[in-house]
Write an enzyme that holds these catalytic residues in place. Structure first.
Site, PDB file in Angstrom:
ATOM      1  N   ASP A   9       0.847  -1.207   0.000  1.00  0.00           N
ATOM      2  CA  ASP A   9       0.000   0.000   0.000  1.00  0.00           C
ATOM      3  C   ASP A   9       0.878   1.250   0.000  1.00  0.00           C
ATOM      4  OD1 ASP A   9      -2.097  -1.740   0.220  1.00  0.00           O
ATOM      5  OD2 ASP A   9      -2.425  -1.420   2.366  1.00  0.00           O
ATOM      6  N   ASP A  46      -3.184  -2.156  13.063  1.00  0.00           N
ATOM      7  CA  ASP A  46      -3.219  -1.331  11.870  1.00  0.00           C
ATOM      8  C   ASP A  46      -3.390   0.081  12.399  1.00  0.00           C
ATOM      9  OD1 ASP A  46      -5.324  -1.112   8.850  1.00  0.00           O
ATOM     10  OD2 ASP A  46      -3.584   0.031   9.559  1.00  0.00           O
ATOM     11  N   LEU A  87      -3.411   3.085  11.177  1.00  0.00           N
ATOM     12  CA  LEU A  87      -4.307   4.012  10.476  1.00  0.00           C
ATOM     13  C   LEU A  87      -4.987   3.281   9.332  1.00  0.00           C
ATOM     14  CD1 LEU A  87      -5.222   6.965  10.622  1.00  0.00           C
ATOM     15  CD2 LEU A  87      -3.517   7.497   8.879  1.00  0.00           C
TER      16      LEU A  87
HETATM   17  P1  P6P Z   1     -10.551  -0.907  -1.629  1.00  0.00           P
HETATM   18  C1  P6P Z   1      -8.066   0.364   3.546  1.00  0.00           C
HETATM   19  O1  P6P Z   1      -6.891   0.334   2.731  1.00  0.00           O
HETATM   20  C2  P6P Z   1      -8.566  -1.049   3.652  1.00  0.00           C
HETATM   21  O2  P6P Z   1      -7.586  -1.859   4.207  1.00  0.00           O
HETATM   22  C3  P6P Z   1      -9.849  -1.091   4.469  1.00  0.00           C
HETATM   23  O3  P6P Z   1      -9.864  -0.128   5.470  1.00  0.00           O
HETATM   24  C4  P6P Z   1     -10.925  -0.837   3.440  1.00  0.00           C
HETATM   25  O4  P6P Z   1     -12.164  -1.429   3.761  1.00  0.00           O
HETATM   26  C5  P6P Z   1     -10.341  -1.475   2.181  1.00  0.00           C
HETATM   27  O5  P6P Z   1      -8.916  -1.515   2.347  1.00  0.00           O
HETATM   28  C6  P6P Z   1     -10.644  -0.646   0.967  1.00  0.00           C
HETATM   29  O6  P6P Z   1     -10.089  -1.324  -0.150  1.00  0.00           O
HETATM   30  O7  P6P Z   1      -9.919  -1.960  -2.515  1.00  0.00           O
HETATM   31  O8  P6P Z   1     -12.053  -0.961  -1.640  1.00  0.00           O
HETATM   32  O9  P6P Z   1     -10.024   0.497  -1.850  1.00  0.00           O
END
Ligand code: P6P
Length: 334
Positions: free
Chosen positions: A63, A113, A115
């Site tokens: 990420d 996690d 944030l």
């Molecule tokens: P997408 C944020 O990066 C996360 O880990 C979660 O908080 C959230 O529900 C999901 O990923 C969002 O992922 O692929 O929908 O952008």
């Protein structure tokens, strides 16, 4: 008792006295409460102090790291680094488990996690912190990540902080789920949601429908079923998806409903991380009467083999999670 005069710390000390849980767990949760207060303040003023935007690096799971991701991780790690109760910390923002120098023979492990949903930060939408606390399985000096690789059933405490229209801390140590709302004028989390119960049914489902074409055909049928507002056999659900797992799961916890992030061909184990996202939230939701599954296995039972291991997730109201499992297996409600 007037809940709004029950502070988080007083609640933890009362829980220690009544449930005989080790005072160390109360102290660990107090420290998480402190980190949450710092993050609540810093998240709300990030735009004013130049903490928005990207760092230009990626974290261990690929990420893109925001400045506030790195800062949040520092705040959480520092809150546990000098109390001598934590031997190691596993974090989404750290490639490996961080061994805590003054805690080499400490008995607890923190998984976090710091944030969650940080893609929401620059637009001022909800974000969260997720935490899970394990007792060490080894003795002597903590020297490897092995102590962090425990299934959700071994969690001794877990919870999350939601930085939204208010800052809420929700946690469980295994006998109920309690929620606290931050009063910034006092700098205290006050008991606002005692003994939270997850409704057996809800009216919303939460998923990133842009991946609909990549999901298992049976899950496409589930989405068609949930969104069928003309059906006379069942109540249709409305889609609510914030991009922050904590915010979407919190909605399901309080109002009922279903959040799911399934696997796809590109991500056969889905996107979410088991150790510091799925398992702590599963502990909270199960303690409130809900369920959490990978689709084929109870999240809390899944063996953890690496700290950034991913898992598909469906979590929320018990009836909705069972419906998800039935559709995934059979392509129909029952
Ligand atoms: P997408 C944020 O990066 C996360 O880990 C979660 O908080 C959230 O529900 C999901 O990923 C969002 O992922 O692929 O929908 O952008």
């Amino acid at each position: 008792m007037n809940n709004l005069t029950t502070t988080f710390n007083a609640h933890l000390w009362r829980q220690h006295r009544l449930s005989k849980q080790p005072i160390e767990i109360s102290i660990l949760l107090t420290q998480m409460g402190f980190a949450a207060k710092v993050l609540s303040r810093e998240i709300s003023r990030a735009a004013l102090v130049g903490r928005l935007g990207l760092v230009g690096e990626k974290n261990a799971t690929g990420d893109a790291q925001k400045k506030l991701d790195v800062f949040s991780n520092q705040v959480v790690v520092e809150a546990f680094s000098d109390i001598g109760l934590v031997a190691a910390i596993a974090s989404e923002e750290l490639d490996q488990v961080q061994l805590i120098e003054c805690g080499q023979d400490a008995q607890y492990i923190l998984c976090t996690d710091p944030l969650d949903g940080s893609s929401n930060i620059d637009t001022g939408s909800a974000v969260g912190t997720i935490f899970g606390i394990y007792r060490r399985s080894s003795t002597g000096y903590c020297s490897t990540e092995a102590d962090a690789l425990q299934p959700g059933t071994e969690l001794v405490a877990a919870g999350y902080v939601l930085y939204g229209t208010s800052t809420m801390l929700v946690y469980t140590t295994g006998d109920q789920v309690d929620g606290f709302t931050l009063d910034p004028t006092l700098g205290e989390f006050l008991l606002s949601h005692e003994n939270i119960r997850c409704p057996d049914q809800g009216k919303t489902y939460s998923a990133n429908l842009s991946y609909y074409q990549e999901w298992h055909p049976h899950l496409q049928k589930l989405v068609d079923y949930l969104g069928d507002h003309k059906s006379t056999s069942h109540a249709a659900h409305t889609l609510r998806y914030s991009g922050a797992l904590v915010a979407d799961v919190h909605r399901c916890l309080l109002e009922g409903g279903l959040y799911f992030y399934p696997s796809t061909e590109e991500q056969p184990l889905g996107k979410l991380r088991l150790l510091y996202e799925c398992a702590p939230l599963a502990f909270v939701v199960e303690q409130a009467g809900g369920l959490a599954t990978s689709g084929t296995e109870r999240i809390m039972d899944i063996e953890v083999t690496s700290i950034h291991q991913r898992s598909p997730l469906a979590i929320g109201s018990a009836a909705a999670v069972k419906l998800y499992e039935n559709f995934l297996e059979q392509g129909m409600p029952t």
